[in-house]
Structures are given as C-alpha cells and as structure tokens.
Design a protein around this motif. Structure first.
Motif, PDB file in Angstrom:
ATOM      1  N   GLY A 106      -7.759 -10.254   5.272  1.00 18.50           N
ATOM      2  CA  GLY A 106      -8.335 -11.413   4.602  1.00 18.50           C
ATOM      3  C   GLY A 106      -9.340 -11.037   3.535  1.00 18.50           C
ATOM      4  N   GLY A 107      -9.128  -9.886   2.902  1.00 14.01           N
ATOM      5  CA  GLY A 107     -10.012  -9.431   1.836  1.00 14.01           C
ATOM      6  C   GLY A 107     -11.254  -8.711   2.312  1.00 14.01           C
ATOM      7  N   GLN A 108     -11.382  -8.485   3.622  1.00 14.94           N
ATOM      8  CA  GLN A 108     -12.560  -7.773   4.123  1.00 14.94           C
ATOM      9  C   GLN A 108     -12.497  -6.279   3.814  1.00 14.94           C
ATOM     10  OE1 GLN A 108     -14.085  -9.192   8.148  1.00 14.94           O
ATOM     11  NE2 GLN A 108     -12.003 -10.005   8.205  1.00 14.94           N
ATOM     12  N   PHE A 109     -11.280  -5.749   3.734  1.00 20.21           N
ATOM     13  CA  PHE A 109     -11.098  -4.331   3.418  1.00 20.21           C
ATOM     14  C   PHE A 109     -10.102  -4.200   2.268  1.00 20.21           C
ATOM     15  CE2 PHE A 109     -12.233  -4.382   7.914  1.00 20.21           C
ATOM     16  CZ  PHE A 109     -13.231  -3.428   7.964  1.00 20.21           C
ATOM     17  N   THR A 110     -10.264  -3.157   1.507  1.00 19.12           N
ATOM     18  CA  THR A 110      -9.295  -2.809   0.471  1.00 19.12           C
ATOM     19  C   THR A 110      -8.969  -1.329   0.595  1.00 19.12           C
ATOM     20  OG1 THR A 110     -11.034  -2.325  -1.157  1.00 19.12           O
ATOM     21  CG2 THR A 110     -10.151  -4.577  -1.118  1.00 19.12           C
ATOM     22  N   ALA A 111      -7.970  -0.900  -0.146  1.00 19.51           N
ATOM     23  CA  ALA A 111      -7.575   0.509  -0.125  1.00 19.51           C
ATOM     24  C   ALA A 111      -7.600   1.057  -1.553  1.00 19.51           C
ATOM     25  CB  ALA A 111      -6.186   0.669   0.487  1.00 19.51           C
ATOM     26  N   PRO A 112      -8.783   1.360  -2.062  1.00 22.33           N
ATOM     27  CA  PRO A 112      -8.883   1.893  -3.425  1.00 22.33           C
ATOM     28  C   PRO A 112      -8.489   3.362  -3.469  1.00 22.33           C
ATOM     29  CG  PRO A 112     -11.060   1.777  -2.442  1.00 22.33           C
ATOM     30  CD  PRO A 112     -10.113   1.179  -1.443  1.00 22.33           C
ATOM     31  N   MET A 113      -7.188   3.606  -3.478  1.00 22.11           N
ATOM     32  CA  MET A 113      -6.669   4.972  -3.413  1.00 22.11           C
ATOM     33  C   MET A 113      -5.550   5.154  -4.428  1.00 22.11           C
ATOM     34  SD  MET A 113      -4.551   4.596   0.175  1.00 22.11           S
ATOM     35  CE  MET A 113      -3.376   5.938  -0.064  1.00 22.11           C
ATOM     36  N   VAL A 114      -5.359   6.379  -4.856  1.00 18.32           N
ATOM     37  CA  VAL A 114      -4.290   6.736  -5.786  1.00 18.32           C
ATOM     38  C   VAL A 114      -3.407   7.770  -5.109  1.00 18.32           C
ATOM     39  CG1 VAL A 114      -3.725   7.690  -8.056  1.00 18.32           C
ATOM     40  CG2 VAL A 114      -5.796   6.314  -7.776  1.00 18.32           C
ATOM     41  N   VAL A 115      -2.104   7.588  -5.240  1.00 21.05           N
ATOM     42  CA  VAL A 115      -1.161   8.587  -4.753  1.00 21.05           C
ATOM     43  C   VAL A 115      -0.426   9.150  -5.967  1.00 21.05           C
ATOM     44  CG1 VAL A 115       0.752   9.096  -3.211  1.00 21.05           C
ATOM     45  CG2 VAL A 115      -0.900   7.318  -2.593  1.00 21.05           C
ATOM     46  N   ARG A 116      -0.786  10.361  -6.347  1.00 22.29           N
ATOM     47  CA  ARG A 116      -0.171  11.042  -7.488  1.00 22.29           C
ATOM     48  C   ARG A 116       1.098  11.758  -7.030  1.00 22.29           C
ATOM     49  NH1 ARG A 116      -2.684  15.287  -8.449  1.00 22.29           N
ATOM     50  NH2 ARG A 116      -1.299  15.670 -10.206  1.00 22.29           N
ATOM     51  N   ALA A 160      -7.984   4.317 -14.888  1.00 25.54           N
ATOM     52  CA  ALA A 160      -7.834   2.931 -14.435  1.00 25.54           C
ATOM     53  C   ALA A 160      -7.394   2.883 -12.981  1.00 25.54           C
ATOM     54  CB  ALA A 160      -6.830   2.199 -15.324  1.00 25.54           C
ATOM     55  N   ALA A 161      -6.495   3.775 -12.596  1.00 22.08           N
ATOM     56  CA  ALA A 161      -5.984   3.792 -11.217  1.00 22.08           C
ATOM     57  C   ALA A 161      -7.086   4.166 -10.225  1.00 22.08           C
ATOM     58  CB  ALA A 161      -4.817   4.765 -11.112  1.00 22.08           C
ATOM     59  N   ILE A 162      -7.873   5.177 -10.562  1.00 23.64           N
ATOM     60  CA  ILE A 162      -8.932   5.621  -9.654  1.00 23.64           C
ATOM     61  C   ILE A 162      -9.987   4.530  -9.473  1.00 23.64           C
ATOM     62  CG2 ILE A 162     -10.848   7.261  -9.422  1.00 23.64           C
ATOM     63  CD1 ILE A 162      -9.017   9.361 -10.757  1.00 23.64           C
ATOM     64  N   ARG A 163     -10.243   3.767 -10.520  1.00 25.78           N
ATOM     65  CA  ARG A 163     -11.274   2.734 -10.462  1.00 25.78           C
ATOM     66  C   ARG A 163     -10.750   1.407  -9.904  1.00 25.78           C
ATOM     67  NH1 ARG A 163     -14.170   3.968 -16.370  1.00 25.78           N
ATOM     68  NH2 ARG A 163     -14.210   6.252 -16.076  1.00 25.78           N
ATOM     69  N   ASP A 164      -9.440   1.302  -9.692  1.00 24.93           N
ATOM     70  CA  ASP A 164      -8.856   0.076  -9.171  1.00 24.93           C
ATOM     71  C   ASP A 164      -9.200  -0.085  -7.692  1.00 24.93           C
ATOM     72  OD1 ASP A 164      -6.651  -1.849  -8.213  1.00 24.93           O
ATOM     73  OD2 ASP A 164      -6.292  -1.774 -10.366  1.00 24.93           O
ATOM     74  N   ASP A 165      -9.351  -1.314  -7.258  1.00 21.79           N
ATOM     75  CA  ASP A 165      -9.710  -1.569  -5.860  1.00 21.79           C
ATOM     76  C   ASP A 165      -8.512  -1.678  -4.932  1.00 21.79           C
ATOM     77  OD1 ASP A 165     -12.461  -1.505  -6.237  1.00 21.79           O
ATOM     78  OD2 ASP A 165     -12.562  -3.628  -6.774  1.00 21.79           O
ATOM     79  N   ASP A 166      -7.313  -1.475  -5.442  1.00 19.28           N
ATOM     80  CA  ASP A 166      -6.102  -1.522  -4.636  1.00 19.28           C
ATOM     81  C   ASP A 166      -5.303  -0.237  -4.819  1.00 19.28           C
ATOM     82  OD1 ASP A 166      -6.077  -4.221  -3.361  1.00 19.28           O
ATOM     83  OD2 ASP A 166      -6.232  -4.876  -5.445  1.00 19.28           O
ATOM     84  N   PRO A 167      -4.362   0.048  -3.911  1.00 18.26           N
ATOM     85  CA  PRO A 167      -3.618   1.309  -3.989  1.00 18.26           C
ATOM     86  C   PRO A 167      -2.694   1.362  -5.202  1.00 18.26           C
ATOM     87  CG  PRO A 167      -2.765  -0.082  -2.234  1.00 18.26           C
ATOM     88  CD  PRO A 167      -4.023  -0.739  -2.714  1.00 18.26           C
ATOM     89  N   VAL A 168      -2.695   2.510  -5.861  1.00 17.38           N
ATOM     90  CA  VAL A 168      -1.876   2.723  -7.051  1.00 17.38           C
ATOM     91  C   VAL A 168      -0.995   3.949  -6.836  1.00 17.38           C
ATOM     92  CG1 VAL A 168      -1.845   3.151  -9.534  1.00 17.38           C
ATOM     93  CG2 VAL A 168      -3.662   1.728  -8.539  1.00 17.38           C
ATOM     94  N   VAL A 169       0.301   3.774  -6.994  1.00 13.01           N
ATOM     95  CA  VAL A 169       1.239   4.897  -7.007  1.00 13.01           C
ATOM     96  C   VAL A 169       1.332   5.374  -8.452  1.00 13.01           C
ATOM     97  CG1 VAL A 169       3.626   5.597  -6.652  1.00 13.01           C
ATOM     98  CG2 VAL A 169       2.518   4.057  -5.018  1.00 13.01           C
ATOM     99  N   PHE A 170       0.969   6.633  -8.666  1.00 11.76           N
ATOM    100  CA  PHE A 170       0.842   7.176 -10.017  1.00 11.76           C
ATOM    101  C   PHE A 170       1.897   8.265 -10.203  1.00 11.76           C
ATOM    102  CE2 PHE A 170      -1.130   9.489 -13.502  1.00 11.76           C
ATOM    103  CZ  PHE A 170      -1.720   8.487 -14.267  1.00 11.76           C
TER     104      PHE A 170
END
Length: 324
Positions: A106-116, A160-170
């Motif tokens: 419910g928005g209490q946690f996020t996954a600010p991670m990048v998978v290169r 941009a990906a590293i600073r994003d608050d959600d997971p990014v597949v790079f």
C-alpha cells in the motif's frame, strides 16, 4: 567533456552516483576485484570498499533477493547480472517481490533498485549469452525497463534509474559496449525514463528501434536517404513506459512504420507498439505496421549474424510499406 565508450560511461556513472549518494551500493558476481566480466565496475572496489561493492555467490536468486531487501531498508542497490540470459533463477524475486513491493504494501515500502544486464547478441556468444529477454520484464507490472544504445544515454538513463523509487531493469547491449565512442558531458545530467529520442527527422516513413538494433536502423536510414526517401528514426530507449506520444506523433506524420528489434518476434515489445499504432492511427495509416525482429528459435551460434535484423531486412521492410 570526455569521449567514452558505453561501458566506460556506465563505469563512470556508477562511481559518480556512489560518490553522490552513500546509499548506492553495487553487488553481483565478480563486480569487485575483477571489475565485472565487461569491466563496467572496474575500480569501484578500490574506491568505495567491500561494504559498498559486494562480490556475491554465483546465485542470481541471492543477488536479486538481497537487492530487494537492501532496497526495502533504505539502500539503493545496483545489482549486476553477468548476462541477461542468467536472470531466470532470480526472476521470481524480481517479478514477484521487487515488482510488487509498492503495491502489496500500500505504498509503505518501495524497491528503489536497478538490475543491470548485458543483453542481446552479435558477439558469437551462443544461445546462453545472447538473448534479449526484455518482453519478460515488460509484461511484469511494477518494473520499468530501459534499453540503452549510446554512451550519452547510458549515463543519463542510469542516473535516472538509480534515482528512481521503483525497480528498473537496465539492459545494456553488449555488442555496443565498445562499438562506438561519443562525447559524454562531465555534468550531472539525467535522461528521463519513458522518453524516446528522434535520431533522424523524416517525412516518408518512421523506423522505430532500440538497443542493439539501432546501428543497423541508422545505416538503413542513410541508405534510404541516398535513394531520396526521408525516414524518421526513433530510438525508444525505454520500453516501460514507452513514449507513446512521440511514436504516435511520428507515425501520424509519415503514415508508415517499420519496427526493429533483435528480440524474438512472437509476443515481443514490437507487437505491443504495432498494435497500439493500429488501434490509435488506423485511419491515418498508409500501410500496415511491419516488424523486423529476431527469429522464434533458440539463439544460434553458427548463424549469429543471420539472426539479428540486418540493413537488408530493414530496407526490405521499408520497401514493403512504401509500395503498399
């Protein structure tokens, strides 16, 4: 302003972001002392130490699982998977945990991670080192998906990906790691996720590509120009979200579109874009969308170059839409 290859731009960007934000950590197989199999993390261990540059076991499940935990507890991990083909043991953690964390909490946690991940073929890597699995990630709600094609974009989009608050597949096309060099500003700039780049203005047809396919797309544009045909070329850069406004604007102008990628044709990202174009612009189209893609087979070794979209295949598709 330095002139860099893509892999150099990535290495510098990681160092810049780790210096800017102490929450950024790097983890993966051989990312430390070895500097990564493609040297994208070279020098980071010496500069930032083993607490922030972590050599992991040979376990993608552990890499992604650890990254999810780090992200949930306030860090900004950048996990490296040596080849995109190896992600599948960690796909459950990525698709079931990372992608769902914001929603299920419910928005209490996020996954600010990048998978290169180095992706794509053209380096004679065979079927376990050459796949383009972006459709798997694009189909998973909660993940953003980026595919870079130039050193400039590699820096701006990785920031941009590293600073994003959600997971990014790079996804990083390995064939392009050292294929070209270009000037990359020393400034701290960001390329927004979800914005395509117009690589060439045109009026007769639109050619849309991304990642590994872009050098061939640009060469095809040059060949068409020699024949007096004006092709507008779009580099998607982001697949989720993809720049629907830029695509629709271009295709509405030209009335014809060719879509190019080295991923398999069946159920690929190109099909989604082609379907959206047909739904939104049917009355303005002068020809049906045409896809030029990889083949629906395991990635071959001996026929490595034949699998990928070639300039000839792109030109044949352009001829098809122009003569429709």
């Amino acid at each position: 302003m330095a002139t860099l290859t893509m892999v150099q731009a990535i290495a510098r960007t990681l160092a810049e972001e780790m210096s800017r934000d102490e929450r950024v950590v790097v983890l993966g197989e051989d990312v430390g002392k070895r500097g990564g199999v493609f040297l994208a993390t070279e020098g980071l261990l010496e500069r930032f130490g083993p607490d922030r540059v972590i050599d992991t076991p040979l376990s993608e499940a552990a890499i992604i699982g650890a990254a999810v935990g780090m992200a949930a507890h306030g860090l900004r991990p950048v996990a490296e998977i040596q080849f995109a083909d190896y992600i599948f043991p960690g796909f459950d953690q990525l698709a079931t945990q990372a992608a769902k964390l914001r929603y299920r909490s419910g928005g209490q946690f996020t996954a600010p991670m990048v998978v290169r991940m180095p992706s794509g073929g053209g380096v004679r890597g065979g079927h376990h080192h050459s796949q383009s699995p972006e459709a798997h990630f694009a189909h998973t709600a909660g993940l953003k998906v980026v595919v870079v094609s130039t050193p400039y974009d590699a820096k701006g989009l990785l920031k941009a990906a590293i600073r994003d608050d959600d997971p990014v597949v790079f996804l990083e096309p390995k064939r392009l790691y050292r294929a070209t060099r270009e000037e990359v500003p020393d400034d701290d700039y960001v390329v927004p996720i979800g914005k395509a780049a117009v690589r060439r203005e045109g009026t007769d047809l639109t050619i849309i590509g991304y990642g590994t396919s872009m050098p061939e797309v640009l060469k095809a544009g040059d060949e068409l120009a020699k024949a007096g045909i004006s092709a507008e070329i779009l580099d998607l850069r982001s697949l989720v979200p993809w720049d629907i406004e830029a695509v629709m604007r271009s295709v509405a102008k030209t009335g014809r579109v060719v879509l190019v990628a080295d991923a398999p044709r069946l159920s690929g990202v190109l099909g989604e874009i082609a379907a959206t174009i047909a739904e939104e612009l049917f009355d303005q189209m002068l020809a049906p969308p045409v896809r030029v893609a990889g083949f629906d087979t395991p990635y071959p070794y001996a026929q490595d170059k034949l699998y990928l979209p070639t300039v000839t295949r792109i030109l044949n598709a352009a001829k098809q839409v122009l003569e429709y």
